[in-house]
Design a protein around this motif. Structure first.
Motif, PDB file in Angstrom:
ATOM      1  N   VAL A 232       6.898  28.530 -61.692  1.00  0.00           N
ATOM      2  CA  VAL A 232       6.723  29.969 -61.920  1.00  0.00           C
ATOM      3  C   VAL A 232       5.972  30.212 -63.225  1.00  0.00           C
ATOM      4  N   GLY A 236       2.362  31.848 -63.878  1.00  0.00           N
ATOM      5  CA  GLY A 236       2.296  32.976 -64.804  1.00  0.00           C
ATOM      6  C   GLY A 236       1.222  32.782 -65.865  1.00  0.00           C
ATOM      7  N   ALA A 340      -1.526  33.893 -57.898  1.00  0.00           N
ATOM      8  CA  ALA A 340      -0.533  33.372 -58.830  1.00  0.00           C
ATOM      9  C   ALA A 340       0.780  34.150 -58.736  1.00  0.00           C
ATOM     10  N   VAL A 341       0.708  35.465 -58.750  1.00  0.00           N
ATOM     11  CA  VAL A 341       1.922  36.281 -58.680  1.00  0.00           C
ATOM     12  C   VAL A 341       2.586  36.142 -57.312  1.00  0.00           C
ATOM     13  N   ALA A 344       4.502  32.835 -57.177  1.00  0.00           N
ATOM     14  CA  ALA A 344       5.737  32.905 -57.954  1.00  0.00           C
ATOM     15  C   ALA A 344       6.790  33.730 -57.230  1.00  0.00           C
ATOM     16  N   ALA A 356       6.205  35.955 -63.679  1.00  0.00           N
ATOM     17  CA  ALA A 356       4.755  35.751 -63.630  1.00  0.00           C
ATOM     18  C   ALA A 356       4.004  37.004 -64.059  1.00  0.00           C
TER      19      ALA A 356
END
Length: 410
Positions: A232, A236, A340-341, A344, A356
């Motif tokens: 995570v 982030g 990415a978010v 996570a 994140a």
């Protein structure tokens, strides 16, 4: 995840009650509108920064300190919003934060000093941070229910909203004062929230209030393994590296064009609008890119492209070359943050989104004050080259996260 199972049940119409919950299409549309509103309001604020800078008499460094108020308010709120989403549901938190953001955007134009500007930006940043965590948490649950990587489409709406907000700001910059413009944005925000909010409030959230906690929901935040926490954080940091560039262009791109290259106010505002447009176009193709090339190639290619574009945008001697650089940077940055978010959130729900997002949006909001200090020490073009450095770092981390990505997808 239990919240996903609840959402699937609701979307299929199996929940009881007098009012049937909205369909998945209506929920997706409502969330898309909130993402677009977020981008529209934020861009409406950033394109008036040059005028508000002049109004307050702030230098580059004092303006950077004032902008730190947005960062501080957002980061503190992001740390709390994950808990609020688990307790009250991400949909309810999204609507409340939408109202607060709409109300607070009118405040900066009423201030006459950098100090008071920074104080009201704390409020604006708190609402902005809370809205981003809440709507991303809701989007992650809906993406899981739909079983398709459509997260970039929500962030495309944010970019289209930013493009519209920046374009409108450029059009009215010469005829409306910042106070009148931002007050009008308050009305738009409240109207959109009033129309769209009920769809979310009728729909199931990640954690409906009053629902009995299960062992899985109760222990997920505490039971996350060390490896999962590291994954995570890794995603982030990738989000931070790319969001730094988005924040830098949003709040310093217009000044770079007007101050360093002599562009007219409307053309300077168009720089961010062009950046938002190419980012939106890139995000519209994000689902197809992820399905065809996978997470790692999408992240790496995006980071390299953004680094090259921002190097041109920061150092080119002509306005049209800078605009071209901004456009290329928008294409490169387009899908890195939502991927990415989303990853996570897929791992740990609202807790992962909050962690994140705190890092990611922290990069977006901390970038502008850092750029301000570097501008005073060196120059604005040199300061903007840090965007290139962090975009390249995101590409490296994206490649390093290839095994983590496989783990999350597994």
């Amino acid at each position: 995840m239990p919240q996903v199972n609840k959402l699937r049940t609701a979307l299929s119409g199996e929940l009881g009650g007098d009012t049937a919950p909205p369909s998945s299409a209506r929920l997706r549309t409502a969330l898309t509108v909130f993402f677009a509103l977020d981008g529209f309001l934020f861009a409406g604020w950033v394109v008036r920064i040059p005028a508000i800078k002049h109004q307050t008499g702030a230098s580059a460094s004092t303006l950077g300190l004032a902008l730190l108020g947005v960062s501080a308010g957002a980061v503190v709120t992001m740390m709390l919003t994950g808990r609020l989403c688990r307790r009250y549901g991400s949909h309810a938190v999204t609507v409340v934060c939408g109202v607060l953001l709409s109300l607070s955007i009118a405040l900066p134009a009423q201030m006459g000093s950098a100090l008071t500007l920074g104080l009201v930006l704390l409020i604006f940043g708190a609402a902005y941070g809370g809205l981003n965590v809440a709507m991303n948490s809701a989007a992650v649950d809906l993406v899981s229910a739909l079983r398709r990587p459509v997260m970039p489409s929500f962030h495309a709406a944010f970019s289209f909203g930013g493009m519209a907000g920046a374009g409108l700001g450029g059009l009215v910059a010469g005829s409306l004062s910042p106070a009148t413009h931002l007050f009008a944005l308050t009305g738009v925000g409240l109207l959109v929230t009033a129309v769209t909010g009920p769809v979310l409030l009728r729909g199931p959230s990640a954690a409906p209030p009053g629902g009995p906690p299960t062992a899985d929901t109760a222990e997920r935040p505490k039971g996350m393994s060390v490896q999962a926490r590291r994954i995570v954080v890794l995603f982030g940091v990738i989000a931070l590296c790319t969001a730094y560039g988005e924040g830098a262009l949003a709040e310093w791109g217009a000044l770079h064009l007007s101050q360093d290259l002599g562009a007219a106010p409307g053309l300077a505002a168009a720089g961010y609008s062009l950046f938002a447009l190419t980012m939106a176009i890139g995000r519209l193709t994000g689902t197809a890119l992820l399905e065809r090339f996978g997470q790692t190639r999408t992240l790496v290619a995006g980071g390299v492209t953004a680094a090259a574009g921002m190097l041109l945008g920061a150092l080119a001697p002509a306005v049209w070359l800078v605009l071209l650089g901004f456009a290329v940077a928008g294409l490169g940055l387009a899908n890195i943050f939502p991927v990415a978010v989303g990853r996570a959130g897929a791992l740990s729900g609202p807790s992962g989104v909050a962690a994140a997002s705190t890092l990611g949006y922290g990069g977006m909001l901390l970038g502008p004050p850092v750029i301000g200090f570097l501008t005073d020490w060196f120059s604005l073009p040199v300061a903007l080259t840090t965007v290139t450095l962090l975009a390249a770092t995101a590409a490296v981390l994206g490649y390093a996260a290839r095994n983590a990505g496989e783990h999350l997808n597994g």
